[in-house]
Design a protein around this motif. Structure first.
Motif, PDB file in Angstrom:
ATOM      1  N   ASP A   1      -8.302  -3.811   0.802  1.00  0.00           N
ATOM      2  CA  ASP A   1      -8.190  -3.505  -0.623  1.00  0.00           C
ATOM      3  C   ASP A   1      -9.482  -2.858  -1.109  1.00  0.00           C
ATOM      4  OD1 ASP A   1      -6.749  -4.112  -3.372  1.00  0.00           O
ATOM      5  OD2 ASP A   1      -8.860  -4.675  -3.602  1.00  0.00           O
ATOM      6  N   ASP A   2      -9.359  -1.705  -1.747  1.00  0.00           N
ATOM      7  CA  ASP A   2     -10.512  -1.029  -2.340  1.00  0.00           C
ATOM      8  C   ASP A   2      -9.988  -0.014  -3.344  1.00  0.00           C
ATOM      9  OD1 ASP A   2     -13.690  -0.693  -1.631  1.00  0.00           O
ATOM     10  OD2 ASP A   2     -12.833   1.166  -2.416  1.00  0.00           O
ATOM     11  N   SER A   3     -10.776   0.244  -4.371  1.00  0.00           N
ATOM     12  CA  SER A   3     -10.332   1.165  -5.417  1.00  0.00           C
ATOM     13  C   SER A   3     -10.394   2.623  -4.987  1.00  0.00           C
ATOM     14  CB  SER A   3     -11.178   0.964  -6.682  1.00  0.00           C
ATOM     15  OG  SER A   3     -12.555   1.149  -6.395  1.00  0.00           O
ATOM     16  N   HIS A   4     -11.077   2.907  -3.877  1.00  0.00           N
ATOM     17  CA  HIS A   4     -11.211   4.282  -3.401  1.00  0.00           C
ATOM     18  C   HIS A   4     -10.408   4.471  -2.115  1.00  0.00           C
ATOM     19  CE1 HIS A   4     -14.758   3.746  -5.989  1.00  0.00           C
ATOM     20  NE2 HIS A   4     -14.653   5.039  -6.224  1.00  0.00           N
TER      21      HIS A   4
ATOM     22  N   ALA B   1      -7.076  -2.863  -6.251  1.00  0.00           N
ATOM     23  CA  ALA B   1      -6.996  -3.982  -7.197  1.00  0.00           C
ATOM     24  C   ALA B   1      -5.853  -4.920  -6.827  1.00  0.00           C
ATOM     25  CB  ALA B   1      -6.852  -3.478  -8.628  1.00  0.00           C
ATOM     26  N   LEU B   2      -5.619  -5.051  -5.508  1.00  0.00           N
ATOM     27  CA  LEU B   2      -4.598  -5.940  -4.949  1.00  0.00           C
ATOM     28  C   LEU B   2      -3.192  -5.594  -5.426  1.00  0.00           C
ATOM     29  CD1 LEU B   2      -6.571  -9.294  -5.049  1.00  0.00           C
ATOM     30  CD2 LEU B   2      -6.141  -7.824  -3.072  1.00  0.00           C
ATOM     31  N   ALA B   3      -2.955  -4.295  -5.659  1.00  0.00           N
ATOM     32  CA  ALA B   3      -1.620  -3.809  -5.980  1.00  0.00           C
ATOM     33  C   ALA B   3      -1.340  -2.574  -5.113  1.00  0.00           C
ATOM     34  CB  ALA B   3      -1.510  -3.462  -7.460  1.00  0.00           C
ATOM     35  N   PRO B   4      -0.260  -2.594  -4.323  1.00  0.00           N
ATOM     36  CA  PRO B   4       0.714  -3.684  -4.213  1.00  0.00           C
ATOM     37  C   PRO B   4       0.088  -4.943  -3.616  1.00  0.00           C
ATOM     38  CG  PRO B   4       1.025  -2.122  -2.428  1.00  0.00           C
ATOM     39  CD  PRO B   4       0.021  -1.500  -3.363  1.00  0.00           C
ATOM     40  N   ALA B   5       0.704  -6.068  -3.904  1.00  0.00           N
ATOM     41  CA  ALA B   5       0.165  -7.345  -3.444  1.00  0.00           C
ATOM     42  C   ALA B   5       0.250  -7.444  -1.925  1.00  0.00           C
ATOM     43  CB  ALA B   5       0.934  -8.496  -4.082  1.00  0.00           C
ATOM     44  N   PRO B   6      -0.839  -7.852  -1.274  1.00  0.00           N
ATOM     45  CA  PRO B   6      -0.807  -8.036   0.178  1.00  0.00           C
ATOM     46  C   PRO B   6       0.213  -9.097   0.586  1.00  0.00           C
ATOM     47  CG  PRO B   6      -3.055  -8.043  -0.657  1.00  0.00           C
ATOM     48  CD  PRO B   6      -2.159  -8.113  -1.848  1.00  0.00           C
TER      49      PRO B   6
END
Length: 206
Positions: free
Chosen positions: A12-15, A39-44
């Motif tokens: 997960d990372d914003s980039h 931002a954890l979307a989609p959810a792991p």
């Protein structure tokens, strides 16, 4: 019998370029990247997941903790702004490793995740020093103290050894090592191995 399957990871990372770079490095090191998010979307999908690597930004820590609650998934946080508050929150939440973006390399990423999968913790030296300052005010040794076996395990944890390495060094089973670590965490009123090492160092136990 220990599993020989490749460890599974969610990134997960914003980039997007950071996510894909990390995924490429880990895949070359025989990790299985199950997916990626921002931002954890989609959810792991936490079921069967060994490591969730997430970017520590705002509410992502609470979301990550909730997602792996009750599972064996280990948390690894990447941090852009390494400050005292971030260190406290991550350690108190039970995060197994912290990777500052400013010093992150393919080698450190792979080594850290391998250590976490093996049951170890990974905090850079400067973060461990900050943690030591934090636990000075939040934890203390119980009245019973630690027995010689517990101190031996703690010393090896402080040296960066994982569960298997400690078991081999002390001629214990891995289950015994895990039980000893559990007892140590209870006595020191700590939630993570890193926190226990910091408390024991402060108290002069190791």
């Amino acid at each position: 019998m220990l599993s020989t399957r490749p460890p599974t990871v969610w990134i997960d990372d914003s980039h997007a370029i950071v996510r894909r770079g990390m995924a490429a490095c880990l895949q070359q090191a025989d990790f299985v990247v199950r997916g990626e998010s921002s931002a954890l979307a989609p959810a792991p999908v936490a079921a069967g997941l060994d490591v969730l690597v997430f970017e520590y930004v705002g509410p992502t820590l609470r979301r990550a903790v909730r997602m792996v609650e009750g599972r064996t998934t280990r948390l690894v946080a990447t941090v852009r702004d390494v400050n005292e508050q971030a260190v406290r929150e991550l350690v108190d939440a039970g995060v197994g490793a912290v990777l500052p973006h400013g010093t992150l390399t393919p080698e450190s990423l792979i080594a850290t995740l391998r250590a976490v999968v093996a049951g170890s913790v990974a905090l850079p030296g400067d973060l461990l020093a900050r943690l030591l300052l934090h636990v000075t005010q939040t934890s203390s040794l119980g009245p019973a103290g630690l027995n010689p076996r517990e101190r031996s395990v703690l010393r090896l944890l402080a040296d960066g050894m994982d569960t298997r390495g400690i078991a081999e060094d002390l001629c214990f089973s891995e289950r015994t090592v895990k039980n000893v670590v559990h007892d140590v965490l209870t006595k020191l009123n700590c939630r993570t191995r890193a926190q226990a090492v910091a408390v024991a160092t402060r108290e002069g136990v190791i």
